[in-house]
Structure formats: C-alpha cells, structure tokens
Write a protein that holds these residues in place. Structure first.
Motif, PDB file in Angstrom:
ATOM      1  N   SER A  73       0.829  -1.206   0.000  1.00 38.89           N
ATOM      2  CA  SER A  73       0.000   0.000   0.000  1.00 38.89           C
ATOM      3  C   SER A  73       0.865   1.258   0.000  1.00 38.89           C
ATOM      4  O   SER A  73       0.563   2.223  -0.705  1.00 38.89           O
ATOM      5  CB  SER A  73      -0.936  -0.009   1.214  1.00 38.89           C
ATOM      6  OG  SER A  73      -1.773  -1.138   1.158  1.00 38.89           O
ATOM      7  N   PHE A  74       1.921   1.245   0.785  1.00 43.15           N
ATOM      8  CA  PHE A  74       2.851   2.384   0.794  1.00 43.15           C
ATOM      9  C   PHE A  74       3.412   2.607  -0.612  1.00 43.15           C
ATOM     10  O   PHE A  74       3.459   3.737  -1.099  1.00 43.15           O
ATOM     11  CB  PHE A  74       3.998   2.141   1.784  1.00 43.15           C
ATOM     12  CG  PHE A  74       5.060   3.193   1.697  1.00 43.15           C
ATOM     13  CD1 PHE A  74       4.904   4.411   2.341  1.00 43.15           C
ATOM     14  CD2 PHE A  74       6.208   2.975   0.953  1.00 43.15           C
ATOM     15  CE1 PHE A  74       5.876   5.396   2.239  1.00 43.15           C
ATOM     16  CE2 PHE A  74       7.180   3.953   0.847  1.00 43.15           C
ATOM     17  CZ  PHE A  74       7.011   5.166   1.487  1.00 43.15           C
ATOM     18  N   THR A  75       3.810   1.527  -1.262  1.00 40.51           N
ATOM     19  CA  THR A  75       4.382   1.623  -2.606  1.00 40.51           C
ATOM     20  C   THR A  75       3.396   2.234  -3.600  1.00 40.51           C
ATOM     21  O   THR A  75       3.794   2.948  -4.514  1.00 40.51           O
ATOM     22  CB  THR A  75       4.824   0.221  -3.083  1.00 40.51           C
ATOM     23  OG1 THR A  75       5.756  -0.307  -2.140  1.00 40.51           O
ATOM     24  CG2 THR A  75       5.459   0.271  -4.443  1.00 40.51           C
ATOM     25  N   LEU A  76       2.119   1.993  -3.370  1.00 44.19           N
ATOM     26  CA  LEU A  76       1.083   2.541  -4.250  1.00 44.19           C
ATOM     27  C   LEU A  76       0.603   3.927  -3.811  1.00 44.19           C
ATOM     28  O   LEU A  76      -0.299   4.488  -4.420  1.00 44.19           O
ATOM     29  CB  LEU A  76      -0.100   1.578  -4.329  1.00 44.19           C
ATOM     30  CG  LEU A  76       0.184   0.291  -5.096  1.00 44.19           C
ATOM     31  CD1 LEU A  76      -0.941  -0.718  -4.895  1.00 44.19           C
ATOM     32  CD2 LEU A  76       0.382   0.579  -6.580  1.00 44.19           C
ATOM     33  N   ASN A  99     -10.496   2.399  -3.995  1.00 41.89           N
ATOM     34  CA  ASN A  99     -11.289   2.906  -5.123  1.00 41.89           C
ATOM     35  C   ASN A  99     -10.424   3.702  -6.088  1.00 41.89           C
ATOM     36  O   ASN A  99     -10.587   3.593  -7.308  1.00 41.89           O
ATOM     37  CB  ASN A  99     -12.460   3.755  -4.629  1.00 41.89           C
ATOM     38  CG  ASN A  99     -13.557   2.915  -4.011  1.00 41.89           C
ATOM     39  OD1 ASN A  99     -13.703   1.737  -4.339  1.00 41.89           O
ATOM     40  ND2 ASN A  99     -14.312   3.499  -3.097  1.00 41.89           N
ATOM     41  N   LEU A 100      -9.505   4.500  -5.566  1.00 38.25           N
ATOM     42  CA  LEU A 100      -8.596   5.274  -6.419  1.00 38.25           C
ATOM     43  C   LEU A 100      -7.711   4.351  -7.253  1.00 38.25           C
ATOM     44  O   LEU A 100      -7.549   4.560  -8.459  1.00 38.25           O
ATOM     45  CB  LEU A 100      -7.728   6.205  -5.559  1.00 38.25           C
ATOM     46  CG  LEU A 100      -6.697   7.029  -6.310  1.00 38.25           C
ATOM     47  CD1 LEU A 100      -7.372   8.021  -7.250  1.00 38.25           C
ATOM     48  CD2 LEU A 100      -5.796   7.757  -5.326  1.00 38.25           C
ATOM     49  N   ILE A 101      -7.158   3.324  -6.624  1.00 35.91           N
ATOM     50  CA  ILE A 101      -6.327   2.363  -7.365  1.00 35.91           C
ATOM     51  C   ILE A 101      -7.169   1.668  -8.427  1.00 35.91           C
ATOM     52  O   ILE A 101      -6.719   1.472  -9.557  1.00 35.91           O
ATOM     53  CB  ILE A 101      -5.679   1.336  -6.403  1.00 35.91           C
ATOM     54  CG1 ILE A 101      -4.756   2.027  -5.383  1.00 35.91           C
ATOM     55  CG2 ILE A 101      -4.919   0.255  -7.167  1.00 35.91           C
ATOM     56  CD1 ILE A 101      -3.608   2.792  -5.978  1.00 35.91           C
ATOM     57  N   SER A 102      -8.393   1.319  -8.091  1.00 37.77           N
ATOM     58  CA  SER A 102      -9.297   0.673  -9.056  1.00 37.77           C
ATOM     59  C   SER A 102      -9.563   1.569 -10.258  1.00 37.77           C
ATOM     60  O   SER A 102      -9.668   1.086 -11.389  1.00 37.77           O
ATOM     61  CB  SER A 102     -10.636   0.325  -8.400  1.00 37.77           C
ATOM     62  OG  SER A 102     -10.479  -0.656  -7.437  1.00 37.77           O
ATOM     63  N   MET A 103      -9.681   2.875 -10.014  1.00 41.76           N
ATOM     64  CA  MET A 103      -9.925   3.815 -11.115  1.00 41.76           C
ATOM     65  C   MET A 103      -8.669   4.036 -11.946  1.00 41.76           C
ATOM     66  O   MET A 103      -8.746   4.206 -13.154  1.00 41.76           O
ATOM     67  CB  MET A 103     -10.446   5.146 -10.568  1.00 41.76           C
ATOM     68  CG  MET A 103     -11.864   5.035 -10.037  1.00 41.76           C
ATOM     69  SD  MET A 103     -12.594   6.515  -9.270  1.00 41.76           S
ATOM     70  CE  MET A 103     -11.442   7.799  -9.443  1.00 41.76           C
ATOM     71  N   LYS A 104      -7.507   4.040 -11.320  1.00 42.80           N
ATOM     72  CA  LYS A 104      -6.249   4.304 -12.033  1.00 42.80           C
ATOM     73  C   LYS A 104      -5.798   3.139 -12.903  1.00 42.80           C
ATOM     74  O   LYS A 104      -5.178   3.343 -13.940  1.00 42.80           O
ATOM     75  CB  LYS A 104      -5.128   4.623 -11.041  1.00 42.80           C
ATOM     76  CG  LYS A 104      -5.149   6.014 -10.507  1.00 42.80           C
ATOM     77  CD  LYS A 104      -3.903   6.262  -9.667  1.00 42.80           C
ATOM     78  CE  LYS A 104      -3.796   7.717  -9.297  1.00 42.80           C
ATOM     79  NZ  LYS A 104      -2.546   8.004  -8.606  1.00 42.80           N
ATOM     80  N   PHE A 105      -6.051   1.921 -12.440  1.00 45.02           N
ATOM     81  CA  PHE A 105      -5.554   0.735 -13.130  1.00 45.02           C
ATOM     82  C   PHE A 105      -6.719  -0.143 -13.580  1.00 45.02           C
ATOM     83  O   PHE A 105      -7.535  -0.552 -12.776  1.00 45.02           O
ATOM     84  CB  PHE A 105      -4.644  -0.088 -12.202  1.00 45.02           C
ATOM     85  CG  PHE A 105      -3.420   0.647 -11.747  1.00 45.02           C
ATOM     86  CD1 PHE A 105      -2.329   0.806 -12.584  1.00 45.02           C
ATOM     87  CD2 PHE A 105      -3.364   1.189 -10.464  1.00 45.02           C
ATOM     88  CE1 PHE A 105      -1.200   1.490 -12.156  1.00 45.02           C
ATOM     89  CE2 PHE A 105      -2.238   1.869 -10.027  1.00 45.02           C
ATOM     90  CZ  PHE A 105      -1.162   2.023 -10.876  1.00 45.02           C
TER      91      PHE A 105
END
Length: 192
Positions: A73-76, A99-105
């Motif tokens: 999570s830190f890495t992301l 949710n942000l990671i889901s939208m970005k990738f």
C-alpha cells in the motif's frame, strides 16, 4: 502487481534479513519460527529494525521505515506513517485508496495467479503471445508457511498490523476473479 500479504512479508523478512538485524534467537532455526518470534513482540522488533543504530546493516532501508507493515500500500501511495500521516486505521481512507487504485488501473495483477493475470493483461492490451513471454528470475527459496496453515493468533496479529495490504489484496484478488469469470470459456484454454 500485488501479492498475498503474508507471503509478501515472509519474503521481505527473509530477503532483508530482519531476524539477524534485530537479534532474534536463532534457536527457532528457520524463517517461519523467526517470523513468529518477530510478530509476537512486533513493537519491540520493529523499533529495533527501524532504529538508526542498525543503519549500517539495514542496507538501503531508511530509518523509521517498516518493511513488514503495509508495504504494498505504501508503494502505491497510501500514507502509512513514514514521514507523514498514518491513515492505516481509517476505514474510509482505506476504501477511498482502494477505489482510487481501481480507477487508475484497469488491471491489477496478482502474483499467486500470475499466468491468469498475464492472460488478462494480454487480452486487455490486445497483445500477442510474444508480448507476455517471460523468464522467472531472482526467485528465492526459504522455509515458509502457507497463510492458511499459520497459527490463527499470529495471522490475526499480522492482519491487524498490515490491514491496508490485507484489504488491498482481498479487493484485487476478488476483482481478478470477477474479470476472469467474464472472459468466457476459452480463457482457461489460454492459461493451459
């Protein structure tokens, strides 16, 4: 890509030689026993590992940084408390982050299902087979436990300690299988 968090922490523990750096009792012999020892007194051992006193044997890891807590999570980009806020106990912040990671990738690959993830990547990007050819390198071997066989108390300690990584993995592992399910019957032929 992400990895099952307990397997990931076992790998980090071994690769970065945490047991030796914090002076764990080697009588337990293998990586699994040493990891159990570490997590039984996590506050003590994390403080020892992060201390400036061991800077010279900790290699490239900066003072105050944890290699065992929410590293993926830190890495992301999630604020885990190193040089800033720690939002790892804030469920809303964790949900917003996922949710942000889901939208970005459009695809987050899961290491335990690497071949399936590669096939999804190939299909998502309309790549050919040569685009996903690979050779496994730097694959470590060491004594490790399957997370499903780990002492439940140790696993609960770890899940609470690294809760953001656990939530991240749970979400994207589920998402991966939803995507696979929607791929149709020829997907497993490609995997084979």
């Amino acid at each position: 890509s992400i990895r099952e968090p307990f397997s990931q922490v076992q790998s980090m523990f071994h690769y970065y030689n945490l047991a030796e750096i914090v002076g764990l009792n080697k009588e337990n012999g293998n990586n699994v026993g040493l990891l159990k020892q570490y997590f039984r007194d996590i506050v003590k051992y994390e403080a020892a590992y992060q201390s400036p006193k061991v800077k010279n044997i900790r290699y490239c890891v900066p003072d105050g940084f944890s290699m065992t807590r929410n590293l993926m999570s830190f890495t992301l980009g999630f604020p885990t408390g190193w040089r800033g806020k720690d939002l790892s106990r804030n469920k809303d912040a964790i949900d917003r982050f996922i949710n942000l990671i889901s939208m970005k990738f459009s695809l987050v690959m899961v290491i335990e299902y690497f071949i399936e993830s590669l096939i999804l990547l190939r299909r998502t990007l309309s790549w050919g087979w040569k685009d996903i050819m690979y050779v496994a390198k730097n694959k470590g071997t060491y004594a490790k436990n399957d997370p499903s066989t780990v002492d439940p108390e140790l696993m609960q300690t770890y899940r609470e300690y690294s809760s953001v990584d656990v939530a991240l993995y749970t979400h994207f592992n589920s998402t991966l299988w939803q995507k696979i399910k929607s791929e149709g019957t020829d997907f497993y032929g490609e995997v084979a």
